[in-house]
Write a protein that holds these residues in place. Structure first.
Motif, short mmCIF file in Angstrom:
data_model
loop_
_atom_site.label_atom_id
_atom_site.label_comp_id
_atom_site.label_asym_id
_atom_site.label_seq_id
_atom_site.Cartn_x
_atom_site.Cartn_y
_atom_site.Cartn_z
N GLY A 119 51.67 107.67 34.69
CA GLY A 119 52.30 108.97 34.87
C GLY A 119 52.45 109.76 33.58
O GLY A 119 52.93 110.90 33.60
N VAL A 120 52.04 109.19 32.45
CA VAL A 120 52.23 109.84 31.15
C VAL A 120 51.21 110.95 30.91
O VAL A 120 50.00 110.73 31.05
CB VAL A 120 52.14 108.80 30.01
CG1 VAL A 120 52.08 109.49 28.64
CG2 VAL A 120 53.33 107.85 30.07
N THR A 121 51.71 112.12 30.58
CA THR A 121 50.85 113.24 30.16
C THR A 121 51.22 113.72 28.76
O THR A 121 50.45 114.45 28.14
CB THR A 121 50.95 114.42 31.15
OG1 THR A 121 52.33 114.84 31.24
CG2 THR A 121 50.46 114.02 32.53
N SER A 122 52.40 113.33 28.29
CA SER A 122 52.86 113.73 26.95
C SER A 122 52.36 112.73 25.92
O SER A 122 53.07 111.81 25.52
CB SER A 122 54.38 113.82 26.91
OG SER A 122 54.86 114.73 27.87
N ALA A 123 51.11 112.88 25.52
CA ALA A 123 50.51 111.96 24.57
C ALA A 123 49.60 112.73 23.62
O ALA A 123 48.81 113.56 24.05
CB ALA A 123 49.73 110.87 25.30
N GLU A 124 49.72 112.44 22.35
CA GLU A 124 48.95 113.11 21.31
C GLU A 124 47.86 112.18 20.80
O GLU A 124 48.11 111.03 20.42
CB GLU A 124 49.89 113.50 20.16
CG GLU A 124 49.21 114.09 18.94
CD GLU A 124 50.22 114.31 17.82
OE1 GLU A 124 49.96 113.83 16.69
OE2 GLU A 124 51.26 114.94 18.07
N PHE A 125 46.62 112.66 20.80
CA PHE A 125 45.49 111.87 20.30
C PHE A 125 45.68 111.59 18.81
O PHE A 125 45.99 112.48 18.03
CB PHE A 125 44.18 112.60 20.54
CG PHE A 125 42.99 111.98 19.86
CD1 PHE A 125 42.47 112.56 18.71
CD2 PHE A 125 42.42 110.82 20.34
CE1 PHE A 125 41.38 111.98 18.06
CE2 PHE A 125 41.34 110.24 19.71
CZ PHE A 125 40.81 110.82 18.57
N VAL A 126 45.46 110.32 18.44
CA VAL A 126 45.57 109.93 17.03
C VAL A 126 44.22 109.47 16.49
O VAL A 126 43.78 109.91 15.43
CB VAL A 126 46.62 108.82 16.84
CG1 VAL A 126 46.67 108.36 15.37
CG2 VAL A 126 47.99 109.30 17.30
N ALA A 127 43.56 108.56 17.20
CA ALA A 127 42.32 107.99 16.67
C ALA A 127 41.48 107.39 17.79
O ALA A 127 41.98 107.08 18.87
CB ALA A 127 42.63 106.93 15.62
N GLU A 128 40.19 107.22 17.49
CA GLU A 128 39.24 106.60 18.41
C GLU A 128 38.54 105.47 17.67
O GLU A 128 38.12 105.63 16.51
CB GLU A 128 38.22 107.63 18.88
CG GLU A 128 37.12 107.05 19.76
CD GLU A 128 36.07 108.09 20.16
OE1 GLU A 128 36.33 109.31 19.93
OE2 GLU A 128 35.02 107.70 20.68
N ALA A 129 38.42 104.32 18.30
CA ALA A 129 37.67 103.22 17.69
C ALA A 129 36.22 103.64 17.51
O ALA A 129 35.66 104.32 18.38
CB ALA A 129 37.77 101.97 18.58
N PRO A 130 35.59 103.26 16.40
CA PRO A 130 34.24 103.75 16.11
C PRO A 130 33.13 103.03 16.86
O PRO A 130 31.97 103.40 16.74
CB PRO A 130 34.12 103.52 14.60
CG PRO A 130 34.99 102.34 14.35
CD PRO A 130 36.14 102.46 15.30
N TYR A 131 33.46 101.99 17.61
CA TYR A 131 32.43 101.24 18.32
C TYR A 131 32.99 100.70 19.63
O TYR A 131 34.19 100.71 19.87
CB TYR A 131 31.89 100.09 17.46
CG TYR A 131 32.95 99.31 16.71
CD1 TYR A 131 33.84 98.47 17.37
CD2 TYR A 131 33.07 99.44 15.33
CE1 TYR A 131 34.81 97.77 16.69
CE2 TYR A 131 34.04 98.73 14.63
CZ TYR A 131 34.90 97.90 15.32
OH TYR A 131 35.88 97.21 14.63
N TRP A 132 32.06 100.23 20.48
CA TRP A 132 32.43 99.65 21.76
C TRP A 132 32.78 98.17 21.58
O TRP A 132 32.19 97.49 20.75
CB TRP A 132 31.27 99.77 22.76
CG TRP A 132 30.95 101.16 23.15
CD1 TRP A 132 30.22 102.08 22.45
CD2 TRP A 132 31.34 101.82 24.37
NE1 TRP A 132 30.13 103.26 23.14
CE2 TRP A 132 30.80 103.14 24.32
CE3 TRP A 132 32.08 101.45 25.48
CZ2 TRP A 132 30.99 104.06 25.35
CZ3 TRP A 132 32.26 102.36 26.51
CH2 TRP A 132 31.73 103.65 26.44
#
Length: 244
Positions: A119-132
């Motif tokens: 149910g969470v919509t209040s979330a700020e993007f911080v980082a993405e892992a560079p690989y799978w």
């Protein structure tokens, strides 16, 4: 605090659980985040190569035979991680995750899964892992999972995202947004080491790698108090109550 100290609020019980676990985040800080806290993770080619030699298998594109999936590491301002227990698998706790549609932008898929499951919509993007990162389905579960999905996957290939929770805890609702069948029954904010302790065996190597990739962010305020006198950490566990 004992269960008798629980408080009933809007038909939910908030139960405080003492976790005697003082975390040493230095062990998770080997892969630094680059740029500002809202920048995507970037690693040099040499670091990517060295990361591949560690656990688990990692790559820049998802391998054949694995379901395309996203994982969400949601942290609160205290740098504790949102973790939830599954309804259908007793005593199994995990971070939110889910399949990404063909052609679906992965960050959008992560936000969608977070909304559907929590149910969470209040979330700020911080980082993405560079690989799978990949994990195989347990052999005893693979046939059942593929029969349900009508597929023949070996396991899941995951792209992980780090988000900061910016809302109020009343926003968290394990019924999700109503678009999917609920998957979780309890939730808690946990320290990274506790998340690893509770992870199911097949996912533990992936979780270890996720903690390393996002380690410098999780480390940011770890020296606050330096764990002195902090032998006890409280996490809030959300349990749906019986009608009152």
């Amino acid at each position: 605090m004992e269960l008798s100290d629980s408080i009933v609020r809007n038909s939910y019980i908030y139960r405080y659980v003492s976790l005697n676990c003082c975390v040493n985040l230095n062990k998770f800080a080997s892969v630094p985040l680059s740029g500002s806290s809202c920048a995507a993770v970037s690693l040099t080619r040499s670091k990517r190569r060295s990361r591949r030699r560690e656990l688990p298998p990692s790559m820049e594109t998802p391998p054949d035979g694995y379901r395309r999936n996203v994982g969400i590491c949601l942290v609160n301002p205290s740098k504790k991680i949102f973790t939830a227990s599954r309804i259908n698998i007793p005593y199994t706790w995990q971070m939110p995750q889910g399949g990404a549609g063909e052609g679906e932008e992965l960050r959008n898929a992560a936000m969608r899964e977070l909304r559907e499951e929590t149910g969470v919509t209040s979330a700020e993007f911080v980082a993405e892992a560079p690989y799978w990162l990949t994990y195989d389905f347990p052999s005893q579960a693979r046939e059942r999972i593929n029969r349900r999905w009508g597929t023949n996957y070996k396991g899941q290939a995951q792209k992980w995202f780090l988000f900061k929770f910016t809302g109020k805890e009343e926003e968290i609702n394990l019924l999700g947004d109503g678009s999917e069948t609920p998957e979780f029954k309890d939730w808690a904010w946990l320290l990274p080491e506790r998340v690893l302790e509770l992870a199911v065996g097949s996912k533990k190597p992936v979780y270890e790698q996720v903690m390393k990739v996002f380690g410098s962010y999780l480390q940011a305020d770890a020296d606050e108090g330096n764990c002195a006198g902090q032998n006890e950490t409280e996490a809030r566990v959300h349990v749906e109550s019986a009608p009152v």
